[in-house]
Write a protein that holds these residues in place. Structure first.
Motif, PDB file in Angstrom:
ATOM      1  N   UNK A 235      -6.749  -1.599  22.459  1.00 43.45           N
ATOM      2  CA  UNK A 235      -7.794  -2.452  21.359  1.00 43.45           C
ATOM      3  C   UNK A 235      -7.211  -3.458  20.696  1.00 43.45           C
ATOM      4  N   UNK A 236      -5.521  -4.077  20.740  1.00 46.27           N
ATOM      5  CA  UNK A 236      -5.407  -4.358  20.424  1.00 46.27           C
ATOM      6  C   UNK A 236      -5.116  -4.455  19.261  1.00 46.27           C
ATOM      7  N   UNK A 237      -5.111  -3.404  18.591  1.00 49.43           N
ATOM      8  CA  UNK A 237      -4.696  -3.195  16.915  1.00 49.43           C
ATOM      9  C   UNK A 237      -3.655  -2.308  16.899  1.00 49.43           C
ATOM     10  N   UNK A 238      -2.853  -1.793  15.179  1.00 56.32           N
ATOM     11  CA  UNK A 238      -2.061  -1.293  14.543  1.00 56.32           C
ATOM     12  C   UNK A 238      -2.770  -0.069  14.512  1.00 56.32           C
ATOM     13  N   UNK A 239      -1.825   1.327  14.535  1.00 56.81           N
ATOM     14  CA  UNK A 239      -2.080   2.235  14.211  1.00 56.81           C
ATOM     15  C   UNK A 239      -2.651   2.742  12.864  1.00 56.81           C
ATOM     16  N   UNK A 240      -3.207   3.506  12.270  1.00 55.15           N
ATOM     17  CA  UNK A 240      -3.918   3.160  11.236  1.00 55.15           C
ATOM     18  C   UNK A 240      -2.983   3.716  10.074  1.00 55.15           C
ATOM     19  N   UNK A 241      -3.578   3.477   8.517  1.00 54.86           N
ATOM     20  CA  UNK A 241      -2.824   3.938   7.303  1.00 54.86           C
ATOM     21  C   UNK A 241      -2.041   5.187   7.215  1.00 54.86           C
ATOM     22  N   UNK A 242      -3.162   5.641   7.476  1.00 58.40           N
ATOM     23  CA  UNK A 242      -2.329   7.062   7.651  1.00 58.40           C
ATOM     24  C   UNK A 242      -1.540   7.832   9.199  1.00 58.40           C
ATOM     25  N   UNK A 243      -1.333   7.178   9.903  1.00 59.89           N
ATOM     26  CA  UNK A 243      -0.432   7.586  10.986  1.00 59.89           C
ATOM     27  C   UNK A 243       0.723   6.664  11.111  1.00 59.89           C
ATOM     28  N   UNK A 244       0.276   5.747  10.176  1.00 59.57           N
ATOM     29  CA  UNK A 244       1.604   4.807   9.685  1.00 59.57           C
ATOM     30  C   UNK A 244       2.999   5.630   8.924  1.00 59.57           C
ATOM     31  N   UNK A 245       1.834   5.878   7.476  1.00 55.55           N
ATOM     32  CA  UNK A 245       2.483   6.901   6.839  1.00 55.55           C
ATOM     33  C   UNK A 245       3.254   7.525   7.459  1.00 55.55           C
ATOM     34  N   UNK A 380     -11.727   7.713   0.336  1.00 51.72           N
ATOM     35  CA  UNK A 380     -11.786   8.050  -1.158  1.00 51.72           C
ATOM     36  C   UNK A 380     -11.034   9.393  -1.598  1.00 51.72           C
ATOM     37  N   UNK A 381     -11.432  10.359   0.083  1.00 53.65           N
ATOM     38  CA  UNK A 381     -10.336  11.832  -0.317  1.00 53.65           C
ATOM     39  C   UNK A 381      -9.192  11.845  -0.511  1.00 53.65           C
ATOM     40  N   UNK A 382      -8.495  10.516   0.115  1.00 54.31           N
ATOM     41  CA  UNK A 382      -7.366  10.436   0.725  1.00 54.31           C
ATOM     42  C   UNK A 382      -6.812  10.259  -1.060  1.00 54.31           C
ATOM     43  N   UNK A 383      -7.760   8.703  -1.668  1.00 54.38           N
ATOM     44  CA  UNK A 383      -6.999   8.248  -2.733  1.00 54.38           C
ATOM     45  C   UNK A 383      -7.022   9.164  -3.693  1.00 54.38           C
ATOM     46  N   UNK A 384      -7.631  10.211  -3.762  1.00 50.79           N
ATOM     47  CA  UNK A 384      -8.082  12.069  -4.906  1.00 50.79           C
ATOM     48  C   UNK A 384      -7.416  12.317  -4.890  1.00 50.79           C
ATOM     49  N   UNK A 385      -6.357  12.434  -3.102  1.00 47.02           N
ATOM     50  CA  UNK A 385      -4.551  13.673  -3.084  1.00 47.02           C
ATOM     51  C   UNK A 385      -4.986  14.214  -2.214  1.00 47.02           C
ATOM     52  N   UNK A 386      -6.182  14.300  -1.308  1.00 53.98           N
ATOM     53  CA  UNK A 386      -5.976  15.118  -0.082  1.00 53.98           C
ATOM     54  C   UNK A 386      -5.475  15.010   1.023  1.00 53.98           C
ATOM     55  N   UNK A 387      -4.776  15.385   0.944  1.00 55.25           N
ATOM     56  CA  UNK A 387      -3.459  15.794   2.328  1.00 55.25           C
ATOM     57  C   UNK A 387      -4.597  15.273   3.716  1.00 55.25           C
ATOM     58  N   UNK A 388      -3.792  13.811   4.800  1.00 56.18           N
ATOM     59  CA  UNK A 388      -4.652  13.033   5.587  1.00 56.18           C
ATOM     60  C   UNK A 388      -5.154  14.064   6.982  1.00 56.18           C
TER      61      UNK A 388
END
Length: 758
Positions: A235-245, A380-388
Motif C-alpha cells: 500500500x505504500x504506507x506505514x503501520x498505524x500509530x497504534x501498531x507503532x506504539x 476518541x476511545x483511545x484518547x480517553x485511555x481505552x487500550x487499542x
C-alpha cells in the motif's frame, strides 16, 4: 435425509442459516429448499431480517441485475413453493413485497447479533468471561463462508458485510481472552489469522502482545517488521500509530504489558479488573483527561451575538447536568466556523474537567476522504485511555464503548468540518454533562430536527468587526491612518474572514506600502478570485480552493444551477426567476436551491428569495466560463431576460391599462413569466424586484443586449413614476435611449422618446 415439506410437522422448530450455506432445518432434518434461484430468493428475504423487501428489489438482488422478463411470475412461483416448505406464516406478503416473520433463535444471523450485543455489554462492565462465552457461542454459529454457494454482486456485497461482523467479533473475543491471560494458548490461533489476513493490524497487534507475554520478545518484534514491510510494499504506507506504539513498548520491554500474565499466573480470578483497561474503571478523577483542542487565535475578534448564544448552551461550573448539549455551527466556506468553535471551546474548557476532544472529520477536504465513524470513534476511545487492543471493530460496538467511557463524566467534544448528519450521529455522547460542538458548511438540518441540536449560523463580519479584524492583524495605527482604504479592502473582501486574512497577510508582508495600494489592487481584480490566491494553491487559505470543496460535493444538477446563478445581477433572485434561468420547473428548482442553502453556497434571505456572497458569485462565474459553452450561457441569459421582461410587461399593464403598448416576442421555452390578478399584485412584484430590474437594465447595457434594455425600461416606467422615483426613471430612460440608438430602430426610439417626454 432431506425433507420435501409434504410430511412437515408444524410443531417441530424451524431454523434458518446464512452464516455458511443457505439452509433450513425442521427439527433435525434439513429441508430441501429447491433450485438455486429459489434458494436465492429465500436468502434475500432472510438477510433483510424482517424488513419488507419490494418485488423489484427481490428481483434485482436474486437475479443479480440480469432478471429475465418472466422474473415477476417466477418470484411468485418461488414464494408459493417456499411457503409450502417453511409455512405461510414465515413468508408474508406486505404492500408490494414480502417479509419474513421469525421467532428468536430461528435465524443464525439474528442469534449472532444478539450474542455480540451481549458481549459488548459485558465488555463495558469488564466482564471478560461473559464476553468470551458469548462470542465463542456466536462464532460457533458460522459453518463456513457466509452465503456459501451463492454468486453475484449482491451475494458478494452481503458476504463482505457479514465477514466484517465475524472479523470484529473475532477481534473482541481474542482481546477478552488476552485480558484473561490466555496469551500462550492464543499464539497459534492469532498466527493463523495473521497469515490469512496479513494486513489486519488489529490481529497483528494482539499477536505481538501474545508473543511478548509468552516470553517471545524477538518474535513479537519480528512480526511487526513483517507487517511494516508488507504495508509499505502493498500500500505504500506505514503501520498505524497504534501498531507503532506497541512496537516501541515491546522494544523497550515495557513491564506494564506483562500485568495480565502476572495476574493469571498468580491465580487471580479471571473476572477481576485488569490494569490494561483500568482507565475505564478508575474513579473519574483518574480517567485520562485529553486536552486536544487546537490553539485559539490571538487575533480573534467579534462574534459577540454568536458567543451569547454559545454561553446559553454552556453549563455553569458545579451545575447538575440534566442532558447532553449539542450545537451546530454553520456558515459559508471561509466565514470562520472553526475559529469560532475553538474560541468557544477554549472559553468554556474549565467546565469540562474530564477532557476536551477534537476530531477533524474532513467532510470537505481536497486531499482526504471524509473520516469514517469507525476511525473517528477509535481515535476518541483511545484518547480517553481505552487500550487499542481492547477497542471493538464494529461501529455500533465502538459507539457503545464510547458512550460507556463517557458515562457520568463531563467532556467537551469538538467535531470539526462535518459533511452531513450521518457522519456525526454515531459520535454523539448522549450523556448529561457533555457538550458537543459541530462545525459544517452544510446546515445539518437532520441533527437540528432529530437530535435537538442548537444551530448557530455565522455570517460575514460587521463593518466594525472587519475594521477590528484588520487592526489586530496589521496594527491599529495603519488602519486608523487610512480609513478610506480600509473601507475599500473590506468591501472588496465582502467582509469574509478568510478573504480579509489573505488581504491582511499581504499588507503585513508589505509593511512599508500604503494600504491604498492594496485597496487599488483588490478593486482592479473585482469579479475575480485572483486577488485571493497568494497562498499555496489548494491550501486552507486559498479562497478558490476552499470554495471548491463545497462545490465538488454538489449533485451535477445543483452544480449547474450554482454556475447559472452567476449570470443574475443580484442582489437576490426569486424562485420563479431561478427556475426560468435554469430552464427547470419550480418544484425541481426549489429542491436544487435547498441543496445550495444546505451547503451554505446561497442563503434564503426571505421566503423563496435567495442571495449569495459576492466572492461566491465570482467563483460561480469562473466555473461557468470554464465548464459551460457560450451557447449554454447565452440560452440561460435569454431565459432569464425573457422571464423578467414578460413579467414586467404583465405587471406594467396593470399599472397603466390604457397605455400604448409594445410588441414582445414569445418567451423562450421553459420560461414561465408571472401573471397578476390586479394592480396590488403587480405593485408588490415590482417592489420586490425593483433592485433586480434596475441592475438587470444596467447589465443589458454592459452586454449590449439592446432589445431587452429598452423594453425593460419601458415596462418599468409607470411603476417608477407612481413611486416618485424620478432619478431611477431618468437612469433607465438614458440606457433605453442609448440602446434604441444603437439598434437604429425608429419604433424603439419613438417609444423611448414618448416615455422621456411624460
Amino acid at each position: 435425509m432431506y425433507d420435501t415439506g409434504d410430511s412437515a410437522q408444524p410443531d417441530e422448530p424451524l431454523r434458518f442459516s446464512v452464516l455458511g450455506p443457505v439452509r433450513a432445518w425442521r427439527g433435525k432434518e434439513c429441508v430441501d429448499l429447491g433450485p438455486p434461484q429459489q434458494r436465492a430468493v429465500l436468502a434475500v428475504l432472510l438477510l433483510a431480517e424482517g424488513v419488507p423487501v419490494s418485488g423489484q428489489e427481490l428481483i434485482d438482488r436474486a437475479w443479480d441485475g440480469r432478471a429475465p422478463g418472466s422474473a415477476i411470475s417466477s418470484v411468485r412461483s418461488y414464494i408459493h413453493r417456499l411457503r409450502s416448505l417453511v409455512g405461510a406464516s414465515v413468508i408474508q406478503t406486505v404492500d408490494s413485497g414480502y417479509q419474513t416473520r421469525l421467532g428468536d433463535g430461528d435465524l443464525d444471523l439474528t442469534s449472532f447479533r444478539k450474542l455480540t450485543a451481549l458481549a459488548e455489554q459485558a465488555a463495558s462492565r469488564q466482564d471478560h468471561p461473559t464476553v468470551v462465552a458469548a462470542l465463542r457461542e456466536a462464532l460457533g454459529l458460522w459453518q463456513g463462508p457466509a452465503l456459501a454457494g451463492m454468486h453475484g454482486w449482491y451475494a458478494d456485497a452481503q458476504r463482505v458485510r457479514l465477514e466484517a461482523l465475524r472479523t470484529a467479533a473475532q477481534g473482541t473475543y481474542l482481546a477478552a481472552e488476552l485480558d484473561l491471560g490466555a496469551h500462550a494458548e492464543l499464539v497459534p490461533q492469532l498466527t493463523e489469522l495473521v497469515n490469512g489476513d496479513p494486513l489486519n493490524e488489529r490481529f497483528r497487534e494482539m499477536l505481538m502482545v501474545a508473543l511478548y507475554r509468552s516470553g517471545r520478545q524477538a518474535a513479537a518484534l519480528e512480526s511487526y517488521l513483517q507487517a511494516r514491510d508488507l504495508l509499505q510494499d502493498a500500500l505504500g504506507v506505514d503501520p498505524s500509530p497504534a501498531l507503532q506504539t506497541m512496537y516501541q513498548r515491546i522494544l523497550r520491554a515495557d513491564q506494564t504489558l506483562l500485568v495480565e500474565r502476572d495476574r493469571a499466573h498468580a491465580g487471580t480470578s479471571p473476572a477481576a479488573p485488569v490494569n490494561r483497561d483500568e482507565s475505564i474503571r478508575l474513579p473519574h478523577g483518574a480517567l485520562v483527561a485529553p486536552a486536544q483542542l487546537p490553539a485559539d487565535l490571538a487575533t480573534f475578534v467579534g462574534r459577540e451575538e454568536a458567543m451569547k448564544e454559545a454561553w446559553r448552551l454552556t453549563p455553569d461550573i458545579g451545575a447538575e447536568p440534566s442532558a447532553a448539549m449539542l450545537s451546530v455551527v454553520t456558515g459559508m466556506a471561509g466565514v470562520g466556523k472553526t475559529a469560532f468553535a475553538v474560541h468557544w471551546a477554549r472559553a468554556v474548557a474549565d467546565r469540562f474537567p474530564d477532557g476536551q476532544l477534537y476530531v477533524n472529520l474532513r467532510g470537505f477536504d481536497s486531499s482526504h476522504k471524509p473520516l469514517t465513524a469507525k476511525h473517528a470513534l477509535r481515535a476518541l476511545v483511545e484518547a480517553l485511555g481505552v487500550p487499542s487492543h481492547s477497542v471493538p471493530e464494529d461501529v455500533d460496538a465502538l459507539a457503545a464503548r464510547f458512550r460507556t467511557v463517557l458515562s457520568g463524566r463531563r467532556v467537551l467534544l469538538l467535531l470539526d468540518n462535518a459533511r452531513d448528519a450521518a457522519q456525526v450521529r454515531p459520535l454523539l455522547p448522549g450523556m448529561p454533562g457533555c457538550l458537543t460542538i459541530v462545525t459544517s458548511r452544510n446546515q445539518l438540518t437532520g441533527l437540528i430536527a432529530s437530535d435537538a441540536a442548537w444551530p448557530i449560523r455565522l455570517d460575514v463580519l460587521s463593518a466594525e468587526e472587519g475594521r477590528n479584524f484588520l487592526a489586530r492583524r496589521i496594527g491599529e495605527e495603519r488602519v486608523a491612518a487610512e480609513p478610506e482604504a480600509v473601507e475599500v479592502i473590506m468591501e472588496q473582501c465582502g467582509r469574509l474572514p478568510l478573504a480579509l486574512s489573505i488581504a491582511a497577510a499581504r499588507a503585513a508582508l508589505r509593511a512599508t506600502f500604503p494600504l491604498a495600494s492594496l485597496a487599488e489592487e483588490l478593486r482592479e481584480g473585482w469579479g475575480s478570485l485572483d486577488s485571493f490566491t497568494d497562498a499555496e494553491p489548494g491550501s486552507t487559505t486559498d479562497v478558490r480552493a476552499v470554495f471548491s470543496w463545497s462545490y465538488k460535493a454538489l449533485t451535477p444538477a445543483t452544480a449547474r444551477l450554482f454556475r447559472m446563478l452567476s449570470l443574475h445581477p443580484g442582489p437576490d433572485i426569486s424562485l420563479a426567476a431561478a427556475a426560468s434561468l435554469a430552464g427547470l420547473t419550480r418544484p425541481h428548482t426549489r429542491q436544487l436551491l435547498a441543496e445550495l442553502v444546505q451547503a451554505c453556497l446561497v442563503e434564503e434571505t426571505a421566503p423563496a428569495r435567495y442571495a449569495s456572497h459576492d466572492l461566491l458569485r465570482a467563483y460561480a462565474r469562473e466555473l461557468l466560463t470554464a465548464t459551460d459553452t457560450p451557447k449554454d450561457e447565452e440560452a440561460a441569459m435569454c431565459r432569464m431576460l425573457d422571464y423578467y421582461l414578460h413579467s414586467a410587461f404583465a405587471a406594467g399593464q396593470h399599472m397603466a391599462p390604457d397605455r400604448y403598448t409594445i410588441r414582445l416576442h414569445e418567451p423562450t421555452a421553459q420560461v414561465f413569466p408571472e401573471s397578476f390578478a390586479n394592480t396590488e399584485e403587480a405593485t408588490a412584484w415590482f417592489t420586490s424586484e425593483q433592485a433586480v430590474l434596475m441592475a438587470l437594465i444596467a447589465q443589458t447595457e454592459g452586454r449590449r443586449i439592446d432589445e431587452y434594455a429598452w423594453r425593460l425600461a419601458w415596462s418599468m416606467e409607470d411603476f417608477l413614476d407612481r413611486r416618485g422615483l424620478s432619478s431611477e426613471s431618468e437612469a433607465t430612460q438614458r440606457i433605453a435611449m442609448k440602446a434604441a440608438a444603437r439598434l437604429r430602430d425608429p419604433t424603439a426610439r419613438a417609444y423611448v422618446s414618448r416615455g422621456r417626454a411624460r
